[in-house]
Design a protein around this motif. Structure first.
Motif, PDB file in Angstrom:
ATOM      1  N   PRO A 182     -54.489 -47.121  11.856  1.00 17.43           N
ATOM      2  CA  PRO A 182     -53.396 -46.815  10.918  1.00 17.43           C
ATOM      3  C   PRO A 182     -52.891 -45.375  10.999  1.00 17.43           C
ATOM      4  O   PRO A 182     -51.799 -45.082  10.506  1.00 17.43           O
ATOM      5  N   ASP A 183     -53.664 -44.486  11.624  1.00 22.66           N
ATOM      6  CA  ASP A 183     -53.170 -43.122  11.826  1.00 22.66           C
ATOM      7  C   ASP A 183     -52.158 -43.056  12.962  1.00 22.66           C
ATOM      8  O   ASP A 183     -51.388 -42.101  13.061  1.00 22.66           O
ATOM      9  N   ILE A 184     -52.177 -44.067  13.828  1.00 23.89           N
ATOM     10  CA  ILE A 184     -51.273 -44.108  14.976  1.00 23.89           C
ATOM     11  C   ILE A 184     -50.232 -45.207  14.813  1.00 23.89           C
ATOM     12  O   ILE A 184     -49.038 -44.980  14.989  1.00 23.89           O
ATOM     13  N   HIS A 185     -50.699 -46.389  14.467  1.00 26.16           N
ATOM     14  CA  HIS A 185     -49.813 -47.556  14.354  1.00 26.16           C
ATOM     15  C   HIS A 185     -49.374 -47.694  12.897  1.00 26.16           C
ATOM     16  O   HIS A 185     -50.038 -48.341  12.091  1.00 26.16           O
ATOM     17  N   ARG A 186     -48.234 -47.115  12.593  1.00 24.69           N
ATOM     18  CA  ARG A 186     -47.739 -47.090  11.226  1.00 24.69           C
ATOM     19  C   ARG A 186     -46.214 -47.075  11.254  1.00 24.69           C
ATOM     20  O   ARG A 186     -45.611 -46.662  12.242  1.00 24.69           O
ATOM     21  N   PRO A 187     -45.577 -47.521  10.169  1.00 25.51           N
ATOM     22  CA  PRO A 187     -44.111 -47.492  10.127  1.00 25.51           C
ATOM     23  C   PRO A 187     -43.586 -46.060  10.127  1.00 25.51           C
ATOM     24  O   PRO A 187     -44.090 -45.195   9.405  1.00 25.51           O
ATOM     25  N   LEU A 188     -42.581 -45.818  10.936  1.00 23.61           N
ATOM     26  CA  LEU A 188     -41.914 -44.527  10.981  1.00 23.61           C
ATOM     27  C   LEU A 188     -40.467 -44.697  10.527  1.00 23.61           C
ATOM     28  O   LEU A 188     -39.837 -45.715  10.812  1.00 23.61           O
ATOM     29  N   GLN A 189     -39.968 -43.727   9.832  1.00 21.08           N
ATOM     30  CA  GLN A 189     -38.604 -43.801   9.318  1.00 21.08           C
ATOM     31  C   GLN A 189     -37.621 -43.415  10.424  1.00 21.08           C
ATOM     32  O   GLN A 189     -37.124 -42.288  10.473  1.00 21.08           O
ATOM     33  N   LEU A 190     -37.365 -44.378  11.295  1.00 20.70           N
ATOM     34  CA  LEU A 190     -36.467 -44.166  12.427  1.00 20.70           C
ATOM     35  C   LEU A 190     -35.366 -45.226  12.393  1.00 20.70           C
ATOM     36  O   LEU A 190     -35.612 -46.360  11.982  1.00 20.70           O
ATOM     37  N   PRO A 191     -34.176 -44.874  12.826  1.00 23.69           N
ATOM     38  CA  PRO A 191     -33.085 -45.863  12.844  1.00 23.69           C
ATOM     39  C   PRO A 191     -33.376 -46.970  13.861  1.00 23.69           C
ATOM     40  O   PRO A 191     -33.958 -46.719  14.927  1.00 23.69           O
ATOM     41  N   LYS A 192     -32.975 -48.181  13.516  1.00 24.38           N
ATOM     42  CA  LYS A 192     -33.173 -49.314  14.412  1.00 24.38           C
ATOM     43  C   LYS A 192     -32.208 -49.208  15.600  1.00 24.38           C
ATOM     44  O   LYS A 192     -31.001 -49.105  15.423  1.00 24.38           O
ATOM     45  N   GLN A 193     -32.772 -49.254  16.795  1.00 24.47           N
ATOM     46  CA  GLN A 193     -31.973 -49.189  18.011  1.00 24.47           C
ATOM     47  C   GLN A 193     -32.040 -50.470  18.838  1.00 24.47           C
ATOM     48  O   GLN A 193     -31.152 -50.728  19.647  1.00 24.47           O
ATOM     49  N   TYR A 194     -33.094 -51.245  18.636  1.00 21.49           N
ATOM     50  CA  TYR A 194     -33.303 -52.419  19.473  1.00 21.49           C
ATOM     51  C   TYR A 194     -33.494 -53.665  18.608  1.00 21.49           C
ATOM     52  O   TYR A 194     -34.044 -53.600  17.503  1.00 21.49           O
ATOM     53  N   ASP A 195     -33.065 -54.786  19.140  1.00 20.99           N
ATOM     54  CA  ASP A 195     -33.386 -56.055  18.496  1.00 20.99           C
ATOM     55  C   ASP A 195     -34.863 -56.371  18.681  1.00 20.99           C
ATOM     56  O   ASP A 195     -35.531 -56.842  17.760  1.00 20.99           O
ATOM     57  N   VAL A 196     -35.358 -56.108  19.882  1.00 21.15           N
ATOM     58  CA  VAL A 196     -36.740 -56.465  20.239  1.00 21.15           C
ATOM     59  C   VAL A 196     -37.403 -55.290  20.945  1.00 21.15           C
ATOM     60  O   VAL A 196     -36.794 -54.640  21.801  1.00 21.15           O
ATOM     61  N   GLY A 197     -38.664 -55.029  20.593  1.00 20.28           N
ATOM     62  CA  GLY A 197     -39.445 -53.985  21.243  1.00 20.28           C
ATOM     63  C   GLY A 197     -40.691 -54.559  21.889  1.00 20.28           C
ATOM     64  O   GLY A 197     -41.281 -55.536  21.404  1.00 20.28           O
ATOM     65  N   PHE A 198     -41.076 -53.945  22.997  1.00 17.77           N
ATOM     66  CA  PHE A 198     -42.305 -54.348  23.688  1.00 17.77           C
ATOM     67  C   PHE A 198     -42.931 -53.124  24.335  1.00 17.77           C
ATOM     68  O   PHE A 198     -42.248 -52.353  25.018  1.00 17.77           O
ATOM     69  N   VAL A 199     -44.241 -52.980  24.163  1.00 13.04           N
ATOM     70  CA  VAL A 199     -45.008 -51.931  24.835  1.00 13.04           C
ATOM     71  C   VAL A 199     -46.232 -52.596  25.454  1.00 13.04           C
ATOM     72  O   VAL A 199     -47.028 -53.223  24.754  1.00 13.04           O
TER      73      VAL A 199
END
Length: 228
Positions: free
Chosen positions: A93-110
């Protein structure tokens, strides 16, 4: 340390271990002296769904065996390994957490493109929707950025594995669209409550299209998944 013998640590003025935990990835290393230790030993097999005979050979050296894929617990017990337990993967949870960033993509993959089905599904998704550069290698701290900038996160398992992406994407507050598998996925999550499952490529594309058009439903499921 390639020839490290754990039983000889006290001779090197180091304390004898109280517990030895061996975790994947092994990267060609396997410690010696396990059979001479008096402390408990444990191994965590993450990719037990791949190269199972090799991992069975490793497992026999340890007192306790933990596997990330639930369906393989009985398979290991059938091989005479009694102390084997399901230990699913997780997120940080220190790394994988919601960030207040504008949506740029419909779908994300890493992740890695080490599956024909995964590559095929990402290519099909790219033809219909906006997707991040999924062929790029992302640093650990960039994972949350990609998912936070995406309305949905796509997962395609390899051999039906319940992988880290499932936990990481959901923890970032992004709706996870993933294939319907075993290995404990239904024990932990409920379809259309915490995530969205698909059975084939067309169901995947239909689900993405539907939840892009239904913001409230997408937000509700992604929140439930993140909280869980």
């Amino acid at each position: 340390v390639q020839d490290l013998d754990l039983s000889l640590l006290p001779q090197d003025s180091l304390p004898a271990p109280d517990l030895v935990i061996f975790m994947e990835p092994f990267q060609g290393f396997f410690p010696a002296g396990l059979h001479r230790l008096v402390c408990p030993t444990a191994i965590y097999l993450v990719d037990v769904h791949r190269h199972l005979p090799l991992r069975l050979a490793y497992a026999r050296f340890f007192d306790y065996v933990f596997v990330a894929q639930k369906d393989y617990v009985p398979r290991l017990r059938e091989q005479g390994i009694e102390q084997v337990f399901w230990l699913p993967l997780a997120c940080d949870p220190d790394i994988h957490r919601p960030l207040q960033l504008p949506k740029q993509y419909d779908v994300g993959f890493v992740g890695h493109l080490n599956s024909h089905a995964r590559t095929r599904r990402l290519e099909a998704t790219t033809q219909c929707f906006s997707v991040n550069d999924y062929r790029q290698r992302y640093a650990r701290e960039q994972i949350a950025e990609v998912y936070s900038m995406s309305r949905m996160a796509l997962n395609s398992s390899i051999g039906g594995d319940l992988n880290m992406r499932v936990f990481e994407a959901m923890a970032c507050g992004t709706l996870l669209v993933t294939d319907r598998i075993g290995n404990g996925q239904s024990d932990l999550f409920e379809d259309r409550v915490h995530l969205v499952e698909y059975a084939n490529d067309q169901e995947m594309l239909d689900a993405i299209e539907y939840y892009l058009a239904h913001d409230d439903e997408r937000t509700k499921i992604s929140h439930c998944g993140a909280e869980l």
